[in-house]
Each structure stands twice: as structure tokens, then as C-alpha cells.
Design a protein around this motif. Structure first.
Motif, PDB file in Angstrom:
ATOM      1  N   MET A   1      44.055 -30.535  29.658  1.00 42.56           N
ATOM      2  CA  MET A   1      45.292 -30.349  29.681  1.00 42.56           C
ATOM      3  C   MET A   1      46.152 -31.414  30.146  1.00 42.56           C
ATOM      4  O   MET A   1      46.284 -32.227  31.012  1.00 42.56           O
ATOM      5  N   GLY A   2      47.017 -31.470  29.071  1.00 41.91           N
ATOM      6  CA  GLY A   2      48.237 -33.230  29.647  1.00 41.91           C
ATOM      7  C   GLY A   2      47.302 -34.238  29.511  1.00 41.91           C
ATOM      8  O   GLY A   2      48.013 -34.853  29.575  1.00 41.91           O
ATOM      9  N   GLY A   3      47.113 -34.868  28.580  1.00 41.47           N
ATOM     10  CA  GLY A   3      45.487 -35.873  28.678  1.00 41.47           C
ATOM     11  C   GLY A   3      44.589 -36.020  29.659  1.00 41.47           C
ATOM     12  O   GLY A   3      43.722 -36.649  30.096  1.00 41.47           O
ATOM     13  N   GLU A   4      44.501 -35.223  30.743  1.00 41.34           N
ATOM     14  CA  GLU A   4      44.049 -34.838  31.886  1.00 41.34           C
ATOM     15  C   GLU A   4      42.679 -33.806  31.427  1.00 41.34           C
ATOM     16  O   GLU A   4      42.475 -32.966  30.974  1.00 41.34           O
ATOM     17  N   THR A   5      42.006 -34.688  32.819  1.00 48.72           N
ATOM     18  CA  THR A   5      40.619 -33.333  31.791  1.00 48.72           C
ATOM     19  C   THR A   5      40.899 -32.687  33.644  1.00 48.72           C
ATOM     20  O   THR A   5      39.933 -33.588  34.740  1.00 48.72           O
ATOM     21  N   LEU A   6      40.633 -31.528  33.797  1.00 45.74           N
ATOM     22  CA  LEU A   6      40.517 -30.668  34.580  1.00 45.74           C
ATOM     23  C   LEU A   6      38.933 -29.954  34.648  1.00 45.74           C
ATOM     24  O   LEU A   6      38.530 -29.420  34.038  1.00 45.74           O
ATOM     25  N   TYR A   7      38.457 -30.403  36.321  1.00 48.50           N
ATOM     26  CA  TYR A   7      36.894 -29.135  35.963  1.00 48.50           C
ATOM     27  C   TYR A   7      36.803 -27.759  36.500  1.00 48.50           C
ATOM     28  O   TYR A   7      37.690 -27.913  37.752  1.00 48.50           O
ATOM     29  N   ALA A   8      37.050 -27.027  35.527  1.00 48.18           N
ATOM     30  CA  ALA A   8      36.547 -25.922  36.324  1.00 48.18           C
ATOM     31  C   ALA A   8      35.221 -25.361  37.035  1.00 48.18           C
ATOM     32  O   ALA A   8      35.352 -24.134  38.149  1.00 48.18           O
TER      33      ALA A   8
END
Length: 232
Positions: A22-29
Motif C-alpha cells: 500500500m503506497g510503497g509500504e508493506t503491511l502485515y495482515a
């Protein structure tokens, strides 16, 4: 010495990770989830909004692939299967129970319960027999010809549970099954779910409600995509 199939866990998850960009960022679900579920267990997964409950449910229900890690269901590695095989696993191994019932309004209770069996290619006569047997289990055989609009909310959820039961899958995966029901009806549905568990069905229930969670045999609490706590 190897365990017999009956002794092997039904679900084995090891170091499961699910990320989104998301927006170049990695989010950990989900971040480093390891979990085993035994046959016949009643497990509840609880946590606040955004904790990863829905993502974990999607993984358990073979609706999505992990970014890393392993998920074995009934001895089969799920993360390496193609879409068609995954669809077959969903239809044969998992019975889904949703908060919003997800019944088709133009079909009768019996026809709604038959749907998973149609996709399996079960013959018309056998489908009817299996659907009526499942409706009988939830106490609604006498309402088999009624459409959803002719049933109460609690009765609709019972039809949805019968649909999940129809093909006798190893797992019943319930996502907030009492969320759309009043307190009394919700309690009746939970009694039915507990009775099904006592009859041998493996139940995995997702909820945000502690009163629902405490009725399970084991509770796993998710927080920020990780298992924060687990116990009876």
C-alpha cells in the motif's frame, strides 16, 4: 512412530504471513502465525477490528493464498494448489456459515441447502435426501419448502448452517454467526453450534464478541496480525 490419520491435526499452520502493498509500504495482515487445530475441536478466533481475523478466516477457508509460510488442511499443502483444486477443497472440506446468511431469496430452504451439492455433481435425488437430512439436524425439515423471506432471522441462519453441513465437510467455518441476530436468537444458534461440535464436527468460529468466544473449547486472540494469546 508416526501418528495415525485420526491423531494428526486437521489444520497445521506454520509461520504464516500475509502482506499487502500500500503506497510503497508493506503491511502485515498476518505475521508469523503458527497454529494447529485437532479434529472435533471447537476453536474461536477473537480480536478487535483490524487484528487479522478476516484475513486468517480467508486463509483457513482457502479463499486466499499466504505470502509465506505453510497451511496444511487434512494433510494437504494448500498454499501450492491452483485455483481449480482450491475451489474443490473449499467445496468438499469446508462448510461456511456467514453473518448475513447468504441465502438466495428465490430458492427454498431445501434448494439453498442443496447448492454446494450441485457444485459437487451430486444427483438430484441424492441432493434432496442429503439436504433434508441436514435441515432435520437443525430442526427445520418441516420448513424445507419455505423461501428465506418466509423465515425468521434465526431460521435463516439455521438454513445456512444446514447448507454448511450438507456435504459433511471436515470443518465448519463460522464468521460472526450471531452478529445479525438478537441476543435470544443468537444464543439459540450458539447452542446448535455447540451441539454440532459435540456430535463430532470441527468448528472454527470468528467473532469479536467475548460472550460468544467463551463458549468455545479454545480461544485464540489476534492482535496486529499476531497471536497475542491462546488458551481454554
Amino acid at each position: 512412530m508416526m501418528n495415525s490419520p485420526a491423531e494428526q491435526p486437521l489444520v497445521v499452520i506454520e509461520k504464516l504471513i500475509k502482506t499487502y502493498k500500500m503506497g510503497g509500504e508493506t503491511l502485515y495482515a498476518l505475521n508469523d502465525i503458527s497454529l494447529q487445530i485437532r479434529r472435533g475441536e471447537f476453536l474461536c478466533i477473537i480480536g478487535p477490528s483490524g487484528s487479522g481475523k478476516s484475513t486468517l478466516m480467508n486463509m483457513l477457508g482457502c479463499l486466499d493464498y499466504p505470502s509465506a509460510g505453510s497451511y496444511r488442511l487434512d494433510g494437504e499443502e494448500i498454499s501450492k494448489l491452483g485455483d481449480n483444486k482450491l475451489a474443490h477443497i473449499r467445496n468438499s472440506k469446508i462448510g461456511f456459515i456467514f453473518q448475513s446468511f447468504n441465502l438466495l431469496p428465490k430458492l427454498t430452504a431445501r434448494q439453498n441447502v442443496e447448492l454446494p451439492l450441485v457444485y459437487r455433481g451430486v444427483s438430484s435425488g441424492k441432493r434432496k435426501e442429503m439436504a433434508l437430512a441436514a435441515l432435520d439436524k437443525v430442526g427445520l425439515k418441516d420448513r424445507s419448502g419455505h423461501r428465506p423471506s418466509e423465515l425468521s432471522g434465526g431460521q435463516q441462519q439455521r438454513v445456512a448452517i444446514a447448507r454448511a453441513l450438507a456435504g459433511d465437510p471436515p470443518i465448519l467455518l463460522a464468521d460472526e454467526p450471531t452478529g445479525a441476530l438478537d441476543t435470544k436468537t443468537g444464543a439459540e444458534v450458539m447452542e446448535l453450534i455447540k451441539a454440532l461440535n459435540k456430535a463430532g464436527h470441527t468448528i472454527i468460529l470468528i467473532t469479536h464478541d467475548p460472550a460468544v468466544a467463551k463458549q468455545a473449547g479454545r480461544i485464540i486472540t489476534l492482535q496486529d496480525g499476531r497471536i497475542a494469546e491462546q488458551g481454554a
